[in-house]
Design a protein around this motif. Structure first.
Motif, short mmCIF file in Angstrom:
data_model
loop_
_atom_site.label_atom_id
_atom_site.label_comp_id
_atom_site.label_asym_id
_atom_site.label_seq_id
_atom_site.Cartn_x
_atom_site.Cartn_y
_atom_site.Cartn_z
N PRO A 437 1.05 -1.28 0.17
CA PRO A 437 -0.14 -0.21 -0.28
C PRO A 437 0.84 1.65 0.51
N LYS A 438 1.80 1.87 0.79
CA LYS A 438 2.59 2.03 0.76
C LYS A 438 3.40 2.86 -0.64
N ILE A 439 3.98 1.80 -1.15
CA ILE A 439 5.03 2.16 -2.51
C ILE A 439 3.44 2.38 -3.49
N LEU A 440 2.22 2.04 -3.35
CA LEU A 440 1.49 2.25 -4.41
C LEU A 440 0.90 4.19 -4.04
N ARG A 441 0.51 4.22 -3.21
CA ARG A 441 0.51 5.71 -2.63
C ARG A 441 1.35 6.18 -3.50
N PHE A 442 2.93 6.22 -2.95
CA PHE A 442 4.03 7.00 -3.45
C PHE A 442 3.88 6.90 -4.87
N ALA A 443 3.59 5.61 -5.75
CA ALA A 443 3.50 5.94 -7.06
C ALA A 443 2.93 6.57 -7.67
N GLU A 444 1.53 6.86 -6.98
CA GLU A 444 0.73 7.37 -7.61
C GLU A 444 1.12 8.88 -7.41
N THR A 445 1.95 9.88 -6.76
CA THR A 445 2.33 11.41 -6.58
C THR A 445 3.57 11.43 -7.61
N LEU A 446 3.92 10.12 -8.28
CA LEU A 446 4.97 10.46 -9.17
C LEU A 446 4.82 11.39 -10.43
N ASP A 447 5.49 12.12 -11.02
CA ASP A 447 4.77 13.25 -12.35
C ASP A 447 6.13 12.10 -13.43
N TYR A 448 4.86 11.75 -14.55
CA TYR A 448 5.51 10.66 -16.11
C TYR A 448 4.85 12.05 -16.45
N SER A 449 4.90 12.60 -16.91
CA SER A 449 4.25 14.27 -17.76
C SER A 449 5.08 14.27 -18.90
N GLY A 450 5.12 14.84 -19.59
CA GLY A 450 6.56 15.01 -20.24
C GLY A 450 7.25 13.65 -21.55
N ASN A 451 8.19 13.39 -21.59
CA ASN A 451 8.77 12.08 -21.87
C ASN A 451 8.60 10.70 -21.16
N ARG A 452 8.07 10.78 -19.92
CA ARG A 452 8.86 9.60 -18.93
C ARG A 452 7.37 8.90 -19.00
N LEU A 453 7.40 8.21 -20.54
CA LEU A 453 6.55 7.27 -20.79
C LEU A 453 6.77 5.78 -21.13
N ASN A 454 8.50 5.89 -20.86
CA ASN A 454 8.69 4.28 -21.50
C ASN A 454 8.39 3.56 -20.98
N GLY A 455 7.49 3.30 -19.58
CA GLY A 455 7.75 2.00 -18.94
C GLY A 455 7.57 2.45 -17.31
N ASN A 456 6.81 2.68 -16.52
CA ASN A 456 7.32 2.71 -15.14
C ASN A 456 6.96 1.84 -14.21
N VAL A 457 7.48 0.49 -13.78
CA VAL A 457 6.64 -0.21 -13.23
C VAL A 457 6.62 0.13 -11.50
#
Length: 542
Positions: A437-457
């Motif tokens: 639950p903690k790592i998922l809450r953390f990952a929800e807040t990361l910025d994936y905008s711009g060119n940051r779309l080449n896989g973020n697992v």
């Protein structure tokens, strides 16, 4: 292309001749399909599966690695529905055909594997919306999930596109499949990913055909020649030893210098790559035929190649330790930190334990940790926006398969990692105190905008107890996807079983584990990967 097509038809003639000469009834039945099936539409589920298997085998025979199979539930459903309606097939008979289809894809895994045994890139995509915005999940989606839960094969693997329309039954079957430990399906949050792809440069009408290049990197099926990791992964730890030789008044001053050095390092990356021509791949792209151009030479629609980042959690934890113990508490100097790394922590065990025990770590949903992480990823994104590969913009992702390979010769780092020890895996914590639950809450807040779309697992090993609590797992996954997690893949591992399998492999011939973007039999992995999985399972089970 004409020479290629004639060769394919000739091959079809030879296959038909071999099938006709057989005394096997099934082979004689298949002989009626060849060679004309190779250049006409399929008329049944059986014909559709045979056509896919033929061209899939042709790609492998030409050493074209990492062959995905597309959105099979959507592609095959009209044939399935038709066969059911005219009474030539039942659901169970269709399931049996699909079972042998999957088993055939699983064959020759050793020959198909690119690096480690099991790393074939054979992905079956399920679910997701179509061009009209409606979710395509259907009875075949359910059948594939049921099959993978029962077969528990490491290859091929499933990727499930999920959204707010994904049926409850699909979530249920996905969780039941995951808890078998087969590593499938990987979940893609298409409501987050598709708008990001469109803003990056993919056409709106194409984004509904989102797929992956092999592991997790998004592209457009049938229109992309996106090579998503053609250059070595970026290691954000590299500039940290450099800044330890300087003097700074504040942490912000140090951080700004680190980010400048990181961006300078990235901007020097390779920008021109030569690709071999491929008439066979070009045959499968309408745009190549229309343009009369090979896929490697302008025939495809999209050429958005990519880079990957490895060891981001290690870099963030190193910076957090510098802030905490050098600038905030002032119990260390940068020179002492440099000495520790140079001596690989020999004689500095107390300081290493101090670093490992810092409560502020990558994966903790703390505003300061989140802000630091987004500053680092934004700087990487900014630097990569200045890079071109073959004249096109470049994507970046924060998941990489190099977490062991790139770490082998990497010096010790200020997160407590010693020389050569593996990096953290993808968007994953390196701490016993951070649960799913903690790592998922953390990952929800990361910025994936711009060119940051080449896989973020988000890659996590969950306790064996989830096998009897699938409803909790479903709620957790649905909620995190809704709140903005990019992608999720899970291992369900029992630490004691892994340890016993390490000592007595003969007792566990079919123990499947998730490695990076693929699954494998535990016994087939090199020892360093086995040990890494055991360490991670121990940490996450604590």
């Amino acid at each position: 292309m004409r020479v290629l097509i004639k060769s394919i038809v000739s091959l079809g003639d030879r296959i038909q001749s071999l099938l006709r000469s057989s005394n096997n009834g099934r082979r004689k039945e298949l002989s009626q399909m060849f060679p004309d099936l190779l250049y006409r539409p399929a008329n049944s589920l059986d014909e559709a599966l045979q056509k896919i298997l033929f061209y899939n085998a042709l790609l492998w025979q030409n050493r074209l690695w990492h062959n995905g199979l597309g959105r099979l539930d959507e592609i095959l459903y009209p044939y399935y529905e038709q066969d059911l309606s005219i009474g030539v097939l039942t659901r169970e008979e269709a399931k049996e055909k699909l079972k042998y289809f999957v088993l055939l894809l699983n064959r020759d895994m050793e020959a198909k594997s690119y690096s480690l045994l099991g790393d074939t890139g054979q992905v079956l995509l399920l679910g997701g919306i179509d061009k009209t915005g409606h979710d395509v999940s259907n009875e075949l989606t359910e059948i594939f999930l049921e099959l993978f839960a029962g077969l528990r094969l490491p290859d091929p693997k499933l990727i499930l596109r999920v959204n707010d329309q994904t049926p409850e039954q699909i979530w249920k079957l996905s969780a039941e499949c995951l808890v078998t430990g087969c590593g499938s399906p990987l979940l893609m949050n298409e409501e987050l990913i598709m708008p990001l792809m469109e803003r990056f440069g993919y056409a709106h009408e194409d984004c509904s055909e989102m797929g992956t290049s092999s592991c997790w990197e998004p592209l457009i099926i049938g229109k992309s020649f996106d090579q998503n990791n053609p250059v070595a992964s970026i290691v954000p730890l590299i500039p940290i030893p450099q800044i330890l030789r300087c003097e700074y008044t504040t942490f912000d001053e140090l951080l700004n210098d680190y980010l400048t050095r990181l961006k300078d390092m990235i901007r020097k990356r390779t920008s021109t790559i030569q690709f071999d021509k491929s008439p066979i791949l070009s045959l499968l792209y309408e745009s190549c035929i229309e343009k009369k151009q090979d896929i490697s030479n302008g025939g495809a629609i999209y050429y958005f190649h990519g880079m990957q980042v490895v060891g981001l959690p290690n870099a963030i934890n190193s910076l957090l330790n510098i802030k905490e113990f050098v600038f905030d508490k002032r119990v260390l100097t940068l020179k002492t930190c440099a000495d520790m790394l140079r001596h690989n922590y020999e004689g500095y065990d107390d300081y290493r334990l101090l670093f490992l025990g810092n409560s502020l770590k990558f994966g903790v949903p703390d505003p300061m940790v989140i802000d630091l992480t987004n500053k680092v990823t934004s700087s990487i994104s900014e630097a990569i926006s200045d890079v071109r590969m073959n004249g096109n913009p470049v994507k970046v992702g924060f998941s990489s398969p190099s977490y062991i390979g790139k770490a082998r010769k990497c010096p010790a780092s200020l997160d407590g990692r010693k020389y050569g020890e593996p990096f953290a895996t993808h968007i994953s914590p390196v701490s016993q105190d951070i649960d799913l639950p903690k790592i998922l809450r953390f990952a929800e807040t990361l910025d994936y905008s711009g060119n940051r779309l080449n896989g973020n697992v988000v890659d996590f090993t969950i306790p064996d107890a989830f096998r009897t609590h699938t409803n909790q797992l479903i709620s957790l996954l649905k909620d995190s996807i809704k709140k903005g997690v990019y992608e999720i893949q899970l291992n369900v591992l029992d630490v004691e079983s892994l340890k016993d399998a390490r000592l007595h492999p003969e007792k566990y011939p079919y123990l499947v584990v998730r490695v990076w973007g693929f699954s494998a039999y535990f016994n087939d992995l090199p020892d360093e990967f086995k040990d890494n999985l055991i360490r991670r399972a121990e940490a996450y089970a604590s």
